[in-house]
Design an enzyme around this catalytic site. Sequence first.
Site, PDB file in Angstrom:
ATOM      1  CB  SER A 131      -0.860  -0.002   1.273  1.00 36.98           C
ATOM      2  OG  SER A 131      -1.401   1.279   1.518  1.00 36.98           O
ATOM      3  CE1 TYR A 158      -4.710  -2.071   4.826  1.00 37.60           C
ATOM      4  CE2 TYR A 158      -3.420  -0.081   4.451  1.00 37.60           C
ATOM      5  CZ  TYR A 158      -4.140  -1.157   3.963  1.00 37.60           C
ATOM      6  OH  TYR A 158      -4.275  -1.318   2.597  1.00 37.60           O
TER       7      TYR A 158
HETATM    8  P1  NAP Z   1     -11.546  -5.847  -0.493  1.00 39.70           P
HETATM    9  O1  NAP Z   1     -12.379  -5.660  -1.709  1.00 39.70           O
HETATM   10  O2  NAP Z   1     -12.145  -5.685   0.837  1.00 39.70           O
HETATM   11  O3  NAP Z   1     -10.829  -7.241  -0.612  1.00 39.70           O
HETATM   12  C1  NAP Z   1     -10.142  -7.848   0.442  1.00 39.70           C
HETATM   13  C2  NAP Z   1     -10.158  -9.325   0.178  1.00 39.70           C
HETATM   14  O4  NAP Z   1      -9.431 -10.010   1.214  1.00 39.70           O
HETATM   15  C3  NAP Z   1     -11.577  -9.898   0.205  1.00 39.70           C
HETATM   16  O5  NAP Z   1     -11.714 -10.826  -0.848  1.00 39.70           O
HETATM   17  C4  NAP Z   1     -11.626 -10.600   1.549  1.00 39.70           C
HETATM   18  O6  NAP Z   1     -12.547 -11.650   1.593  1.00 39.70           O
HETATM   19  C5  NAP Z   1     -10.217 -11.120   1.624  1.00 39.70           C
HETATM   20  N1  NAP Z   1      -9.862 -11.585   2.967  1.00 39.70           N
HETATM   21  C6  NAP Z   1      -9.965 -10.919   4.137  1.00 39.70           C
HETATM   22  N2  NAP Z   1      -9.544 -11.696   5.151  1.00 39.70           N
HETATM   23  C7  NAP Z   1      -9.176 -12.876   4.606  1.00 39.70           C
HETATM   24  C8  NAP Z   1      -8.660 -14.080   5.132  1.00 39.70           C
HETATM   25  N3  NAP Z   1      -8.424 -14.233   6.441  1.00 39.70           N
HETATM   26  N4  NAP Z   1      -8.385 -15.085   4.263  1.00 39.70           N
HETATM   27  C9  NAP Z   1      -8.610 -14.958   2.934  1.00 39.70           C
HETATM   28  N5  NAP Z   1      -9.105 -13.834   2.400  1.00 39.70           N
HETATM   29  C10 NAP Z   1      -9.385 -12.808   3.214  1.00 39.70           C
HETATM   30  O7  NAP Z   1     -10.340  -4.809  -0.522  1.00 39.70           O
HETATM   31  P2  NAP Z   1      -9.236  -4.473  -1.641  1.00 39.70           P
HETATM   32  O8  NAP Z   1      -9.145  -3.013  -1.707  1.00 39.70           O
HETATM   33  O9  NAP Z   1      -9.486  -5.228  -2.886  1.00 39.70           O
HETATM   34  O10 NAP Z   1      -7.927  -4.994  -0.911  1.00 39.70           O
HETATM   35  C11 NAP Z   1      -7.035  -5.933  -1.487  1.00 39.70           C
HETATM   36  C12 NAP Z   1      -5.613  -5.633  -1.034  1.00 39.70           C
HETATM   37  O11 NAP Z   1      -5.225  -4.359  -1.545  1.00 39.70           O
HETATM   38  C13 NAP Z   1      -5.448  -5.561   0.478  1.00 39.70           C
HETATM   39  O12 NAP Z   1      -4.226  -6.170   0.852  1.00 39.70           O
HETATM   40  C14 NAP Z   1      -5.395  -4.070   0.749  1.00 39.70           C
HETATM   41  O13 NAP Z   1      -4.670  -3.756   1.913  1.00 39.70           O
HETATM   42  C15 NAP Z   1      -4.671  -3.599  -0.501  1.00 39.70           C
HETATM   43  N6  NAP Z   1      -4.826  -2.165  -0.774  1.00 39.70           N
HETATM   44  C16 NAP Z   1      -6.044  -1.645  -1.131  1.00 39.70           C
HETATM   45  C17 NAP Z   1      -6.149  -0.285  -1.391  1.00 39.70           C
HETATM   46  C18 NAP Z   1      -7.436   0.356  -1.820  1.00 39.70           C
HETATM   47  O14 NAP Z   1      -7.478   1.596  -1.934  1.00 39.70           O
HETATM   48  N7  NAP Z   1      -8.489  -0.376  -2.099  1.00 39.70           N
HETATM   49  C19 NAP Z   1      -5.021   0.533  -1.276  1.00 39.70           C
HETATM   50  C20 NAP Z   1      -3.820  -0.024  -0.890  1.00 39.70           C
HETATM   51  C21 NAP Z   1      -3.719  -1.378  -0.655  1.00 39.70           C
HETATM   52  P3  NAP Z   1     -14.018 -11.385   2.212  1.00 39.70           P
HETATM   53  O15 NAP Z   1     -14.623 -10.282   1.402  1.00 39.70           O
HETATM   54  O16 NAP Z   1     -14.667 -12.695   2.015  1.00 39.70           O
HETATM   55  O17 NAP Z   1     -13.803 -11.012   3.657  1.00 39.70           O
END
Ligand code: NAP
Length: 273
Positions: free
Chosen positions: A158, A171
């Site tokens: 991130s 985080y």
């Molecule tokens: P998201 O849509 O909430 O996706 C997160 C995913 O992780 C979901 O599929 C969730 O499954 C899964 N997950 C959570 N706990 C888990 C576990 N114990 N085992 C297996 N899967 C699990 O959010 P996202 O934005 O796509 O995030 C994906 C990655 O990108 C994360 O690492 C986040 O920190 C990173 N990121 C995102 C942003 C942003 O702006 N969106 C920015 C920087 C970094 P469930 O839905 O079933 O709980």
Amino acid sequence: MYQKPNKRLTGQTAIVTGANSGIGKAIATSIGRDGANVIINYITDPEAAEEVANDICDDKICGQAIPFKCDVTKEDEVQAMFKKAVDHFGTVDIVVPNAGIQKDYPLHEMPLDAWQQVIDVNLTGQFLCAREGIREFLRRGMRPEVSAALGKIITISSVHEKIPWAGHANYAASKGAIVMLMQTITQEYGPMKVRANSIAPGAIKTPINREAWETPEALNKLNELIPYNRIGEPSDIGSAAAWLASDESDYINGSTIFIDGGMTCYPGFTENG
Ligand code: NAP
């Protein structure tokens, strides 16, 4: 954004965690569209995982995709996921430990539980997947006909591996640690031709940060942090991840690629700070 499909990952297999939603879904789709077989990991919502798998399989030039339920914080479940990939597809070539969560509190009010859960998913989950990936790469050996690398690991970090984030110490700490996990893998396994890199997204429109973009007011405020003046789409990350998994990026090793519309250029300092 439309990604023109090509066959640069044909014959390879990827595991993408948290692939039923947001960034993971886009990464799995892009990698599958480039010809790889993909394990679509999920923890809740099997229908969403099934849909991602069907989308990949529907496209004629794509690899196959199968959903697999696994909590990335559980060692035995992660091992079962890798076993499934090897049994079904023969091996694993690409690991994208993307699953991540937020549990936000001011530091002085943060329960140990909220600290621990975030570290467990965002850091230990990535460690467990990277470790199982490296074990499989070493077991299988080189396959020069499919890739110049023994295997590829793309950790998902991130901008908060670099930008401190008040109210989100758990985080930010988990993402800061990903740099050292990824670069240590590069140092330790680069000589065996394992390539490890991170993608550090900025603000991407997914469920994890819904309150930051769901109203016009929130979105305007967010855009002030982004020189390119738009929120990122999951496909902005997906297409980069597919390229980073391919031999087109073969000399990139131990790097974090920031995909953030310029957020890490600190636009708050545009007018003398
Ligand atoms: P998201 O849509 O909430 O996706 C997160 C995913 O992780 C979901 O599929 C969730 O499954 C899964 N997950 C959570 N706990 C888990 C576990 N114990 N085992 C297996 N899967 C699990 O959010 P996202 O934005 O796509 O995030 C994906 C990655 O990108 C994360 O690492 C986040 O920190 C990173 N990121 C995102 C942003 C942003 O702006 N969106 C920015 C920087 C970094 P469930 O839905 O079933 O709980």
